[in-house]
Design a protein around this motif. Sequence first.
Motif, PDB file in Angstrom:
ATOM      1  N   LEU A 225      61.382  62.265  28.738  1.00 13.72           N
ATOM      2  CA  LEU A 225      62.496  62.951  29.382  1.00 13.72           C
ATOM      3  C   LEU A 225      62.608  64.421  28.972  1.00 13.72           C
ATOM      4  O   LEU A 225      63.489  65.126  29.456  1.00 13.72           O
ATOM      5  N   ALA A 226      61.740  64.840  28.070  1.00 17.08           N
ATOM      6  CA  ALA A 226      61.739  66.220  27.576  1.00 17.08           C
ATOM      7  C   ALA A 226      63.104  66.596  26.995  1.00 17.08           C
ATOM      8  O   ALA A 226      63.684  67.621  27.320  1.00 17.08           O
ATOM      9  N   ILE A 227      63.609  65.703  26.140  1.00 15.58           N
ATOM     10  CA  ILE A 227      64.871  65.953  25.452  1.00 15.58           C
ATOM     11  C   ILE A 227      64.662  65.734  23.963  1.00 15.58           C
ATOM     12  O   ILE A 227      63.644  65.189  23.541  1.00 15.58           O
ATOM     13  N   ASN A 228      65.639  66.130  23.191  1.00 15.35           N
ATOM     14  CA  ASN A 228      65.610  65.937  21.751  1.00 15.35           C
ATOM     15  C   ASN A 228      65.790  64.449  21.437  1.00 15.35           C
ATOM     16  O   ASN A 228      66.536  63.752  22.127  1.00 15.35           O
ATOM     17  N   GLY A 229      65.154  63.957  20.406  1.00 12.54           N
ATOM     18  CA  GLY A 229      65.272  62.563  20.010  1.00 12.54           C
ATOM     19  C   GLY A 229      66.700  62.158  19.688  1.00 12.54           C
ATOM     20  O   GLY A 229      67.141  61.059  20.023  1.00 12.54           O
TER      21      GLY A 229
END
Length: 176
Positions: free
Chosen positions: A150-154
């Motif tokens: 999702l190309a987001i921070n964990g």
Amino acid sequence: MGNYGNIVKGVRERKTQSQMMFYDRFVLAVYRSAFSIVGNESEAEEIAQDTMLKVFGRLDLLNDDAGEMERILRRIATNAAIDVMRRRKDFIFSVEEILDFEDLEEEDDSRDFSVEEIREAVATLPDAYRNILSLRLFEDMSFAEIAGLLAINGSTARVQYTRGISKLKNLLNKKK
């Protein structure tokens, strides 16, 4: 060579009958993976179709193990579904939006819910929650994998998952 082995051999030889048998064997699992993310039948059907065509066009993706082949197909469909969701507006909630939600009290839940009840409830959640819950619960992905896809921070993936679970519990408890 087993029946599946013969099907794969036929697909590699581009035999139409083998391709149809391959398609029939895997299309439902591929569709379900896509639908669990996009929540729309026609988009999920299109993703499933595109996934199958991709494999027929790239024979190097074929695997002689049926279980591994299903995993590969589901991953392709999941990635395609995520791409569709990225094109939608407001797919991911900002961290500020998430932190603005009130903390929901944990309720004692003595009732077990069927997978179908959970799937139906997940389908009603906002896109960001639905996608992360679908990937985590139904596709058995780790938070690191979800964050990468999702190309987001964990940490954003974990927070959205936690909030999504709270919303899901509330929805399920309301159905009681």
